[in-house]
Every structure is written in C-alpha cells, then in structure tokens.
Write a protein that holds these residues in place. Sequence first.
Motif, mmCIF file in Angstrom:
data_model
loop_
_atom_site.group_PDB
_atom_site.id
_atom_site.type_symbol
_atom_site.label_atom_id
_atom_site.label_comp_id
_atom_site.label_asym_id
_atom_site.label_seq_id
_atom_site.Cartn_x
_atom_site.Cartn_y
_atom_site.Cartn_z
ATOM 1 N N SER A 58 -15.707 5.250 -11.528
ATOM 2 C CA SER A 58 -15.442 6.240 -10.442
ATOM 3 C C SER A 58 -13.677 6.868 -10.695
ATOM 4 C CB SER A 58 -15.584 5.854 -9.151
ATOM 5 O OG SER A 58 -15.700 7.206 -8.738
ATOM 6 N N VAL A 59 -13.490 7.478 -10.405
ATOM 7 C CA VAL A 59 -12.014 8.313 -10.070
ATOM 8 C C VAL A 59 -11.477 7.887 -8.083
ATOM 9 C CG1 VAL A 59 -11.970 9.905 -11.131
ATOM 10 C CG2 VAL A 59 -12.321 10.344 -8.784
ATOM 11 N N ARG A 60 -10.559 7.023 -8.285
ATOM 12 C CA ARG A 60 -9.772 6.388 -7.578
ATOM 13 C C ARG A 60 -8.263 6.639 -7.516
ATOM 14 N NH1 ARG A 60 -13.948 2.830 -6.784
ATOM 15 N NH2 ARG A 60 -14.999 2.034 -8.419
ATOM 16 N N GLY A 75 -4.791 7.915 -16.912
ATOM 17 C CA GLY A 75 -4.476 9.717 -16.169
ATOM 18 C C GLY A 75 -2.871 9.957 -16.166
ATOM 19 N N ALA A 76 -2.781 11.058 -15.061
ATOM 20 C CA ALA A 76 -0.844 11.008 -14.303
ATOM 21 C C ALA A 76 -1.719 11.559 -13.299
ATOM 22 C CB ALA A 76 -0.457 12.104 -14.944
ATOM 23 N N GLY A 77 -1.438 11.208 -12.335
ATOM 24 C CA GLY A 77 -0.502 11.458 -10.894
ATOM 25 C C GLY A 77 -1.488 10.867 -9.803
ATOM 26 N N ASP A 78 -2.330 11.097 -8.364
ATOM 27 C CA ASP A 78 -1.977 9.885 -7.602
ATOM 28 C C ASP A 78 -3.475 9.483 -8.031
ATOM 29 O OD1 ASP A 78 0.438 10.406 -6.030
ATOM 30 O OD2 ASP A 78 -0.751 11.974 -5.009
ATOM 31 N N TRP A 79 -4.518 10.055 -8.862
ATOM 32 C CA TRP A 79 -5.846 9.507 -8.887
ATOM 33 C C TRP A 79 -5.833 9.355 -9.846
ATOM 34 C CZ3 TRP A 79 -9.633 9.183 -5.510
ATOM 35 C CH2 TRP A 79 -9.552 9.668 -3.824
ATOM 36 N N GLY A 80 -6.930 7.930 -10.984
ATOM 37 C CA GLY A 80 -6.727 7.872 -11.731
ATOM 38 C C GLY A 80 -8.535 7.152 -12.191
ATOM 39 N N GLY A 130 -8.894 13.795 -6.658
ATOM 40 C CA GLY A 130 -9.738 13.080 -5.964
ATOM 41 C C GLY A 130 -10.594 13.598 -5.195
ATOM 42 N N ASP A 131 -11.107 14.831 -5.038
ATOM 43 C CA ASP A 131 -11.257 15.888 -4.514
ATOM 44 C C ASP A 131 -12.345 17.143 -5.212
ATOM 45 O OD1 ASP A 131 -10.305 19.077 -4.400
ATOM 46 O OD2 ASP A 131 -8.366 17.999 -4.413
ATOM 47 N N ALA A 132 -13.787 17.461 -4.555
ATOM 48 C CA ALA A 132 -14.596 18.270 -5.242
ATOM 49 C C ALA A 132 -14.024 19.366 -5.308
ATOM 50 C CB ALA A 132 -15.868 18.685 -4.581
#
Length: 212
Positions: A58-60, A75-80, A130-132
């Motif tokens: 998934s993405v986490r 990826g970059a940022g708070d989620w990958g 991290g959100d829809a």
Amino acid sequence: MSTPHRLVPLLEQFDFAYERLVGRLAGPHMDSGNGTLVDVTPMTDEEYLWEPVPDCWSVRRRTDGPGPRATLLIGAGDWGRDTAAPPHPVPPPFTTIAWRLSHLSELLTLRADHTGGTRSLTRDDYRTSGDAAGAIAELTAGATAWRKALTGLDDTALDTVGYCTYPHGSDPENPFIDIVWWVNQELLHHGAEIALLRDLYRTTRTAATGAS
C-alpha cells in the motif's frame, strides 16, 4: 498543427478512460459505458487504504516503515509506496487502491516530464498522498500533464525511438506511438482493477452491516 490521424483514436481512448475512472472515484456520477450516468459514492480515506487480504502492499507513512515483503517506501514526502529492489517478491503482493493509484499517477507524471518537461524527474521526486482526495488530485494532475505532453506532436515525433526518456520502461527503445498505446493500456487495466476493488469494498461493507 493538426493532430496526426493515428494519434486521434488513442487520445480519445485516453480521455474516455481517464474521465470514467475519475468519475468512478469521485462521483457524483460516472458513465456506465453506454452513456448512462450511474450514481457514485466518492471514495473515502478508509476505502483508499483498505487492505482486503493479509500482507498487502500500500502507501504508508514513512515513519511506519514499509509493509510486508517490501524493503522501502518509494517517493518523497511523509508518505511512500511499498516496493522492493529486484527481484520482486513472487508471487507479487496484492496491492491496495492507494498503491495502484499512486503507481498510475506517478507513471503519468514522470512520463509527461520525460516527454515534454525537464526529463529529469525520478520516482524519488514523486509525492504520494495519504488520503483519497489528494490521490484523486494527483491522478488528475498526472493525466493533465501527460495529455499536454501529447499536444502538438507530429508524425516524426510519433515515429521517434526514445522520444520519451522515462527510465522505468521500454521508452528509450520504442517508437513514441507505442508508448502512447502503452500508457492507455496502463490506465485501462489499472482503472479496471481499482473499479473492482471499489465494488468489493462496497459489497463487503454491505454484508458486514446487513444493509440492503
């Protein structure tokens, strides 16, 4: 400049597939395929991250680390997005709506950049939501960028091997018209997968609550 004749049906196919997928995700309606509008409940964050079977990719949040059998969050940022260095796990992990949307949006964004942009973006530069709502916005941005990259192409560009320099596919070895076809195939088959997962989510939630 007129659009090359052989590119026209590919553009029409891309536009239809993209609009149908976005409608399937965000509502309030989608084209059923024959022009009939079907009501759609917008995707929630819970559904976006839903793991229908154990050990999904998934993405986490980066602070949570990668999921089962994954070795990093790309990826970059708070989620990958869960991934692993080759060779990938066999059999491949089941992937969530979030994973599939991130993959599709990243592919569109990077191919657009390597066609008519800086030709420098990598997967490490791409930010996954991290959100829809954020994921749908990323899909829209990626599709818009790719469509813009196709505007104004001529037959010479379509026949040029390596016109797109996207580094994670066969782009440097294939005529660009083949890459345009391949991107449509990615949008169509991942869109169908995502639509099926939406149906499964709705059905399992309906069965769990006993709703009709």
